[in-house]
Structure formats: structure tokens, C-alpha cells
Design a protein around this motif. Sequence first.
Motif, PDB file in Angstrom:
ATOM      1  N   CYS A 164       0.821  -1.216   0.000  1.00 16.43           N
ATOM      2  CA  CYS A 164       0.000   0.000   0.000  1.00 16.43           C
ATOM      3  C   CYS A 164       0.852   1.263   0.000  1.00 16.43           C
ATOM      4  N   LYS A 165       2.039   1.201   0.585  1.00 18.55           N
ATOM      5  CA  LYS A 165       2.929   2.361   0.580  1.00 18.55           C
ATOM      6  C   LYS A 165       3.479   2.637  -0.822  1.00 18.55           C
ATOM      7  N   GLY A 166       3.578   1.581  -1.637  1.00 19.26           N
ATOM      8  CA  GLY A 166       4.119   1.755  -2.982  1.00 19.26           C
ATOM      9  C   GLY A 166       3.074   2.005  -4.044  1.00 19.26           C
ATOM     10  N   ALA A 167       1.855   1.564  -3.815  1.00 19.39           N
ATOM     11  CA  ALA A 167       0.795   1.658  -4.829  1.00 19.39           C
ATOM     12  C   ALA A 167      -0.353   2.516  -4.327  1.00 19.39           C
ATOM     13  N   ASN A 168      -0.796   3.449  -5.162  1.00 21.85           N
ATOM     14  CA  ASN A 168      -1.932   4.294  -4.756  1.00 21.85           C
ATOM     15  C   ASN A 168      -2.986   4.447  -5.847  1.00 21.85           C
ATOM     16  N   GLN A 169      -2.837   3.707  -6.945  1.00 25.36           N
ATOM     17  CA  GLN A 169      -3.824   3.756  -8.029  1.00 25.36           C
ATOM     18  C   GLN A 169      -4.575   2.433  -8.171  1.00 25.36           C
ATOM     19  N   SER A 170      -3.853   1.338  -8.236  1.00 26.73           N
ATOM     20  CA  SER A 170      -4.489   0.023  -8.352  1.00 26.73           C
ATOM     21  C   SER A 170      -5.174  -0.345  -7.041  1.00 26.73           C
ATOM     22  N   LEU A 171      -6.271  -1.089  -7.139  1.00 22.45           N
ATOM     23  CA  LEU A 171      -6.932  -1.616  -5.948  1.00 22.45           C
ATOM     24  C   LEU A 171      -6.006  -2.642  -5.293  1.00 22.45           C
ATOM     25  N   ILE A 172      -5.862  -2.573  -3.979  1.00 18.03           N
ATOM     26  CA  ILE A 172      -5.045  -3.540  -3.250  1.00 18.03           C
ATOM     27  C   ILE A 172      -5.965  -4.522  -2.535  1.00 18.03           C
ATOM     28  N   VAL A 173      -5.720  -5.810  -2.765  1.00 17.93           N
ATOM     29  CA  VAL A 173      -6.489  -6.877  -2.118  1.00 17.93           C
ATOM     30  C   VAL A 173      -5.521  -7.724  -1.301  1.00 17.93           C
ATOM     31  N   GLY A 174      -5.825  -7.918  -0.017  1.00 17.30           N
ATOM     32  CA  GLY A 174      -4.953  -8.701   0.848  1.00 17.30           C
ATOM     33  C   GLY A 174      -5.544 -10.071   1.158  1.00 17.30           C
ATOM     34  N   ASP A 175      -4.708 -11.103   1.106  1.00 17.65           N
ATOM     35  CA  ASP A 175      -5.154 -12.458   1.421  1.00 17.65           C
ATOM     36  C   ASP A 175      -5.292 -12.655   2.928  1.00 17.65           C
ATOM     37  N   MET A 176      -6.386 -13.269   3.326  1.00 21.02           N
ATOM     38  CA  MET A 176      -6.525 -13.741   4.697  1.00 21.02           C
ATOM     39  C   MET A 176      -5.781 -15.075   4.785  1.00 21.02           C
ATOM     40  N   SER A 177      -4.877 -15.177   5.745  1.00 21.08           N
ATOM     41  CA  SER A 177      -4.009 -16.349   5.840  1.00 21.08           C
ATOM     42  C   SER A 177      -4.745 -17.564   6.393  1.00 21.08           C
ATOM     43  N   PHE A 178      -4.164 -18.723   6.156  1.00 20.91           N
ATOM     44  CA  PHE A 178      -4.688 -19.985   6.676  1.00 20.91           C
ATOM     45  C   PHE A 178      -4.812 -19.896   8.198  1.00 20.91           C
ATOM     46  N   GLY A 179      -5.983 -20.285   8.716  1.00 21.39           N
ATOM     47  CA  GLY A 179      -6.200 -20.283  10.153  1.00 21.39           C
ATOM     48  C   GLY A 179      -6.679 -18.968  10.723  1.00 21.39           C
ATOM     49  N   SER A 180      -6.881 -17.959   9.854  1.00 15.82           N
ATOM     50  CA  SER A 180      -7.281 -16.645  10.371  1.00 15.82           C
ATOM     51  C   SER A 180      -8.776 -16.385  10.237  1.00 15.82           C
ATOM     52  N   TYR A 181      -9.528 -17.347   9.673  1.00 18.89           N
ATOM     53  CA  TYR A 181     -10.972 -17.148   9.519  1.00 18.89           C
ATOM     54  C   TYR A 181     -11.722 -18.464   9.686  1.00 18.89           C
TER      55      TYR A 181
END
Length: 260
Positions: free
Chosen positions: A69-86
Motif C-alpha cells: 500500500c505504501k508503494g501503490a496508490n492507483q491500483s486496488l489492493i487486495v490482501g489475502d486472509m491467511s490460513f487459520g485466520s478465519y
Amino acid sequence: MTTINTIQKKKGIEKITAITAYDALFGRIFDSYVDFILVGDSLSQSFGGHKDTLAIGIDEMIYHTKAVCKGANQSLIVGDMSFGSYQNETMAIKNAVRFYKETQAGAIKLEGGSARAKIIQSIIQEGIAVMGHIGLMPQFARSEGGYKIKGKDDQSITQLKEDALALQEAGVFAIVLEGIKSEVATEITQMLTIPTIGIGSGANCDGQILVWSDAFGFFTEFKPKFVRRYLEGEQILKQALQAYIDDVKAQRFPSQEESY
């Protein structure tokens, strides 16, 4: 700036493009070229050297998402929820809220179909955008005995369609279709009103995503069938590295102009 609404409006109009990134440097390089950047748990393998995606945790996913997110400000950023976190509703909401509070990601991504629809709906009701992921799900690979293509028989096809519709009804804004027979992925894409993002699922999905180190030749241990290499990155980098070493040993670097 690309948003989830931007992504959704492209369905049936223009193909959606996506790539993974794990740090600010590559986030900046890829920014604005692709519609969205996925901070994928694939970093467990391509960045961390593990054999699968299960070793990565929520702390690491948030750290890398913050960096992108610090490097990109135009493209949509999607973050993966890691195994065991949901694994349950309470845990999922807690970690999803943390993801949103600690990063500037526009959305998160979860693996799972009908069985996870209620959890996903609860997260969305908290004001968090979710991208779904069905088909070959890397977080399930170990329990399934490996990475297995989906949609090869009637039972699998029926389940995939039920999963896709359940996620759409739960409110996801898009779904990743991974490792699904292309004709089945085509049917799913046509029956949904939300975009599908393919990886190893044929050309008729609404968009495509690749892991950057696969696409650009930096991960060379193996090459999946669905990967097209657009650059032999490891080879080019090693050639440049050798040129640097040669210059140092021959005292060609640094020159007088490169010295204080």
C-alpha cells in the motif's frame, strides 16, 4: 484510483488484469498498470521459501499488505486472509477488521465456497469488501493430497456452481476461479453478475491474475501449465550481478565519477 466498483463495471466490457506483489518496491512498479494487486499468501512460497501457503500468518500478511500500500496508490489492493485466520465467524471478523484498520487495502480475499458463505457475509456486513476464491484452493492442498484441478466430474461441477452462487449471494464483489476446467469456468462466469478472475481456468473469465515471480521468471523451481513467462528475470538478474562482480574485481567500479 481503482475501486471495487471499477472492477465490477468491467464485467462483460473489458478484461480485468491483476498481479501479485509483496512489498512497496513492486507495488510501485505494478501500480496503475493492473486493475488490482493481490498481496497473496503465495508469498509463503515465492518470498518465504516454504512448500505451501500454510506457513504464513495474519501478522505477516498485514505487514506485507501495508508495504504494498505504501508503494501503490492507483491500483486496488487486495490482501489475502491467511490460513487459520478465519476458521469461525468471531475470528474472521476480528482479523478482517484488523486488516482494514492496519492497512489501506481496499478488500480482502478468502478461500472457500458455500461452507464459508455465512462467515463471508458477516465480514461484509462489517463494511469490509471481500473477494471470494473457489476451485483449486492452495490452503486446502495439503488436506487434499496436492494441487488438484476442479470441475472434472458432475459432482465437482455442481459444487463449484453452488459455491459461486453462494458467494455472490453473500456479497463478494468478485471471485477468483483457480485450477478449474475452462469450460466450467466459462459457465460460472456467464451465470454470475459479478466478475470472475481466472488463474489456470481458461480465457473466458472476466480477468486474469498471475504470481509476479512466475510471470517474470524469478521463481524457476517449476512452471505450472497455466503460467506464461514474460521475462527470464532470474537469468537477466544473474547476468547483471556477474557484470557488477566483474567490474568490482577488475577495479572498473566505482569510477572517479562515482566516487566522492
